[in-house]
Design an enzyme around this catalytic site. Structure first.
Site, PDB file in Angstrom:
ATOM      1  CG  ASP A 284     -53.364  -7.720  20.754  1.00 32.67           C
ATOM      2  OD1 ASP A 284     -53.281  -8.189  19.632  1.00 32.67           O
ATOM      3  OD2 ASP A 284     -53.840  -6.760  21.443  1.00 32.67           O
TER       4      ASP A 284
ATOM      5  CD  GLU B  98     -51.647  -6.543  16.135  1.00 30.02           C
ATOM      6  OE1 GLU B  98     -52.316  -6.749  15.394  1.00 30.02           O
ATOM      7  OE2 GLU B  98     -51.757  -6.617  17.388  1.00 30.02           O
TER       8      GLU B  98
END
Length: 571
Positions: A233, A288
């Site tokens: 993330d 990401e």
């Protein structure tokens, strides 16, 4: 509407899935290069125990549905213990399962059951921050300034008289200042701590050796339990300017950002890669990475760093042939020098579902311009989403499907403010409509909400109780076996993607075919072609031997209508 297909419809039984073709020479075991991964937002997928919250039991009960759909892997959004200040991205314990979702034993069972069906498992890791309920942060609050416990985070004195101003001008991604002041254990006004997201998500200090060692340990914990990959993330923002300099919006484009994409980030992922490669079957790292510069983006994908990263430029691109061709060309060009596979994604848990986006006048996506006040033509958006599915699933590399895409779900934009839970909505006082609309629980069966999301005898409402009544025609039950449904389009496309020689490997790059400016046409391998018509008029197709699949009916004269895609076997 009858679609053109040559292969038989997939069975609705729960039989075994056909074995995947052998990987290309030299990339044996590198399943991530051309995998189709299904993203599960756990709270909204399926509620197995009837408490209104999606859980591991619900997922296990529907694993065969995902095998039948034809996906290669499942990516789970965070399933760890969390106060849910940001949908689970505020992690309180990286080595356990949130009680609302289940137990570690259930996670182990889920991983084993998925593997038995030929599906790999990707776990979400959140390295930039933790929950304010994490043991480390509680210890930091109880400790003194300049202590080792506070050194794991970014605690700093404030500026101005009495230290009443934040240490710098950084702004939270969720709106408002990126700093919150604490009260010290003796009751005095204290230091400030950094949080690039919600104040319940304090940022970790990656200069502290304990932070690095802890995350390496977390990787091993999940890899040892059978996870096949890790989704990282907010992968580009871990490293901060040690002096915490103010952000200067007028700084030159090549100036170092105070916290985004700083050079020191690569050392971290080189360490992670060594862990991933240490297993008999190497594990995958998926980042990401929100970066506009394709060359800076590609640096994360060098052979000793992350294996793949989300192609968010493709997700944000408008429904426009020139813009999409530019993104596709730039993506392939950036990935080739580092020998990394591209990824193709249309929606996820953070963005407006593309059925709605493609039905607006502005079909691009940007957080800064997102709003729910502009009209949406859902029929047009659905037609374009069907074509986009064939486009994205035929490009070289790996593809991601956000849960509900395969059903054609749209963004739920009429959730009352009092029911919204997303921090992006609350921290901007409603200026940002938030992300709840793409997180509404999935419809599985039945004629009325909650459409089989919870067991029939459940009395608890779903945690986000706003499924549209009209989703009664969007359930898995309603769409399964209907040749005109979005579900059967996806199932057919995923089966053909596995079977067609030109689509089997990311190494077979596309070659553009001559076409009208309003059309994208390309071939993969010797005989496969995809043609997408973005223009208002019907378009000519190249000479072909067979229509494999189309997103909508062709015109009576065999031409391709507007906002329609077709897969061809060339003559």
């Amino acid at each position: 509407m009858t679609l053109h297909r040559t292969a038989a419809q997939p069975s609705t039984s729960a039989g075994p899935r056909a074995a995947a073709p052998s990987p290309a020479p030299g990339v044996a075991g590198q399943w991530w290069r051309d995998a189709v991964t299904y993203q599960v937002y756990v709270r909204s997928f399926a509620d197995g125990n009837g408490d209104g919250v999606g859980d591991l039991l619900g997922i296990r009960e529907h694993l065969r549905y995902l095998a039948e759909l034809g996906v290669d892997a499942i990516w789970f959004n965070p399933w760890y213990p969390s106060p849910m200040a940001d949908g689970g991205y505020d992690v309180a314990d990286y080595r356990d399962i949130d009680p609302d979702f289940g137990t570690l034993d259930e996670a182990d069972a889920l991983i084993a059951e998925a593997h038995a069906l030929g599906i790999r498992i990707i776990i979400d890791v959140v390295p930039n921050h933790v929950s304010d309920q994490h043991a480390w942060f509680r210890a930091a609050l109880a400790a003194a300034p300049r202590s080792d416990e506070r050194g794991r985070f970014w605690f700093r004195p404030g500026r101005g008289p009495g230290g009443n101003e934040p240490p710098n001008n950084w702004v939270s991604h969720f709106g408002g200042p990126a700093w919150t002041r604490i009260t010290e254990p003796d009751g005095a006004p204290g230091q400030w701590y950094l949080h690039l997201f919600a104040d319940a998500q304090p940022d970790l200090n990656w200069e502290h050796p304990a932070v690095r060692e802890e995350h390496l340990s977390v990787l091993r914990f999940w890899f040892d339990r059978g996870a096949d990959g890790i989704r990282i993330d907010s992968a580009a923002i871990l490293v901060k300017d040690p002096f915490l300099a103010d952000y200067d919006p007028d700084a030159p484009g090549d100036a170092a950002h105070p916290y985004n994409d700083r050079d020191g980030i690569h050392e971290i992922y080189q360490e992670w890669r060594r862990v991933a490669d240490s297993y008999p079957e190497p594990k995958a790292l998926i980042g990401e990475v929100w970066l506009p510069d394709p060359q800076r983006f590609a640096m994360y994908l060098r052979p000793n760093e992350i294996h793949t990263a989300f192609n968010l430029s493709f997700l944000c691109a408008p429904w426009d042939p020139a813009e999409l061709r530019k993104v596709i060309d730039e993506t392939i060009a950036a990935h080739q020098p580092v020998d990394a596979p591209a990824t193709w994604v249309l929606s996820n848990h953070d963005v407006t579902r593309h059925v709605s986006r493609y039905g607006r006048e502005d079909t691009s996506f940007a957080f800064e311009t997102r709003n729910f006040t502009t009209p949406v033509d859902l029929e047009l958006g659905t037609r374009r989403a069907r074509a986009a599915a064939l486009l994205s699933l035929s490009l070289p590399g790996s593809a991601y499907i956000y849960q509900g895409e395969e059903l054609g779900l749209w963004e739920v934009e009429d959730i009352p403010d009092g029911l919204k839970q997303d921090q992006m909505f609350h921290r901007t006082a409603g200026a940002d409509p938030g992300r709840d609309g793409c997180r509404v629980p999935l419809p599985w069966s039945g004629a009325e909400p909650p459409f089989g999301f919870s067991p029939e005898d459940a009395t608890a409402e779903p945690w986000l109780p706003r499924q549209p009544e009209s989703w009664n025609r969007m359930t898995v039950e309603a769409e399964r076996g209907d040749p005109d449904s979005m579900l059967e389009l996806y199932r057919s496309a995923l089966r053909l993607r596995r079977d067609e020689e030109g689509l089997r490997t990311d190494r077979e790059l596309l070659r553009w075919l001559p076409s009208d400016p309003e059309v994208l046409a390309y071939r993969r391998g010797d005989a496969f072609a995809c043609v997408v018509n973005f223009g208002p008029n019907d378009a000519e197709l190249p000479a072909y031997a067979e229509i494999l699949l189309s997103s909508g009916e062709l015109a009576e004269d065999g031409r391709l209508p507007a906002d329609t895609a077709v897969w061809l076997r060339l003559s």
